[in-house]
Design an enzyme around this catalytic site. Sequence first.
Site, PDB file in Angstrom:
ATOM      1  N   CYS A  11     -69.435   5.740  12.109  1.00 22.63           N
ATOM      2  CA  CYS A  11     -69.335   4.579  11.218  1.00 22.63           C
ATOM      3  C   CYS A  11     -70.104   4.800   9.925  1.00 22.63           C
ATOM      4  O   CYS A  11     -70.144   3.915   9.078  1.00 22.63           O
ATOM      5  CB  CYS A  11     -69.767   3.290  11.913  1.00 22.63           C
ATOM      6  SG  CYS A  11     -70.799   3.456  13.331  1.00 22.63           S
TER       7      CYS A  11
ATOM      8  N   ASP B  10     -73.317   5.089   9.503  1.00 23.50           N
ATOM      9  CA  ASP B  10     -74.582   4.341   9.458  1.00 23.50           C
ATOM     10  C   ASP B  10     -75.774   5.293   9.400  1.00 23.50           C
ATOM     11  O   ASP B  10     -75.776   6.331  10.057  1.00 23.50           O
ATOM     12  CB  ASP B  10     -74.736   3.482  10.721  1.00 23.50           C
ATOM     13  CG  ASP B  10     -73.774   2.305  10.736  1.00 23.50           C
ATOM     14  OD1 ASP B  10     -73.008   2.177   9.769  1.00 23.50           O
ATOM     15  OD2 ASP B  10     -73.788   1.541  11.711  1.00 23.50           O
TER      16      ASP B  10
ATOM     17  N   CYS C 233     -74.811   0.411  18.018  1.00 20.89           N
ATOM     18  CA  CYS C 233     -75.769   0.026  16.973  1.00 20.89           C
ATOM     19  C   CYS C 233     -77.161  -0.138  17.567  1.00 20.89           C
ATOM     20  O   CYS C 233     -78.160   0.264  16.967  1.00 20.89           O
ATOM     21  CB  CYS C 233     -75.339  -1.275  16.309  1.00 20.89           C
ATOM     22  SG  CYS C 233     -73.722  -1.169  15.555  1.00 20.89           S
TER      23      CYS C 233
END
Lengths: 301, 166
Positions: B62, B64, B131
Amino acid sequence: MRRQVSSSGLYRHFLTRNLENGAEKSVRALNSSAQFSSTSRFPDSPGAPQIAHPDRNSGTSQGLLSFFQPVRCLDSSARPRHVDSVPRSSVIETRRRSFVATAGNEKGPSKKCWACEHDILGGSGLFCPSCDGIQPLDLSVDHFTIFGIERSFKVDSKELEQRYKSLQKKLHPDLMSSKSQKEQGYSADQSSHVIQAYFQLLKPLSRARYLLGLHGIKVDEEGTIDDPALLMEIMEIRESLEDVSDAKELQKLQAQNALRIQDTEKVLEKTFAAGDLKKAVSWVQRLAYYNKVDEEIVRKL
Amino acid sequence: MLAQIARRVSNTGFQNANGALITLKRAYHEKVVEHYNNPRNVGSFDKNDPNVGTGLVGAPACGDVMKLQIKVDDEGNIVDSCFKTFGCGSAIASSSVATEWVKGRPMDEVLTIKNSDIAKHLSLPPVKLHCSMLAEDAIKAAVRDYKEKKAKAAGSSSDDRAEAAA
């Protein structure tokens, strides 16, 4: 029929669970559409099996399919099988025939055309080389073979586009109106598969991921990495981007990032050519980060 | 046929729009939104400070990146912590929670913080579990970085201690 009922029950369960407030309207719409599709695909007279025509069913099955898309990532098993298999093999006869074709393929080099029994090994497998009849979708054929290009990271996007267009000129469902319903179904499957394959090969990042997948390497979708040099660099890029709102400045940063992307793609080209897949994985991750930076700049612009 | 296509388009459009709207409304738990809007402990410490440990982790899928830093006193207690995260709301909220949880606790104790604890606290949906995984890994990376730094600074005797602790 029972499967049909249970899966629309699943829909309703999903809807009531997720949409709790104010979505009764779509539940009602769903109920009626589920009923419609079940009657259209399971006609009352058993002696007259009817092929699910892509056009006839699209109003419902496509709608349901797209409605279900966000759920797929949550729980793929919740997505009923029948939704995407509607045009593919709705009639038992079709299913049996295509099974013969693919079952033979799995075992060895004997893949026959459903229409003329001619051997269709080699080539893209989309059409029979003898009678030019459209063949059922065979997912064991990789994207590179479909377009008849070399299996490598280096792809000439113009050539790919050309081949994509010429394939669609032959197999687009709109060109099949005079053909049998079976062929129309095959065309709908093949055509949408070719679109998906084209876009997967067009973008370098998805192409690289697909290539790694062909080699049995699944780039860890949810894994975390601990590569200090790369992460520090990305952190600094993102921090420098944070306070910039001026369009000119953003364009400058975007141009800088485009160079990074270009360089990474060059390295990937060499890495794939050398067959160093482990190294390719780390460069694919780098490319993913640079692409994300670009997305972020575009969002701000 | 045209009418069918038109119906199909409008049908999908309606369902998509409706679905998206509802997803947006229900996507994040209020705790996530709270941490997203008022993130705790955002910032940076000097990463060359011998009392600071820096954890830098990322989720390439993603895009991140998460940086979590801890400031440790001589007794091995974490006296302060801060983070900087570029990522989705869940990643920001997870790291915000992580900094709150590690503050004031002994360094070895925070290694027991599990991503499932963070996910539970924030009511993260299954697709966002990674996450919270990122936050757990960031805490571990920060502690590891601090220990490595201490080991390097203090020579062989504390080297053994750090190894034993690790």
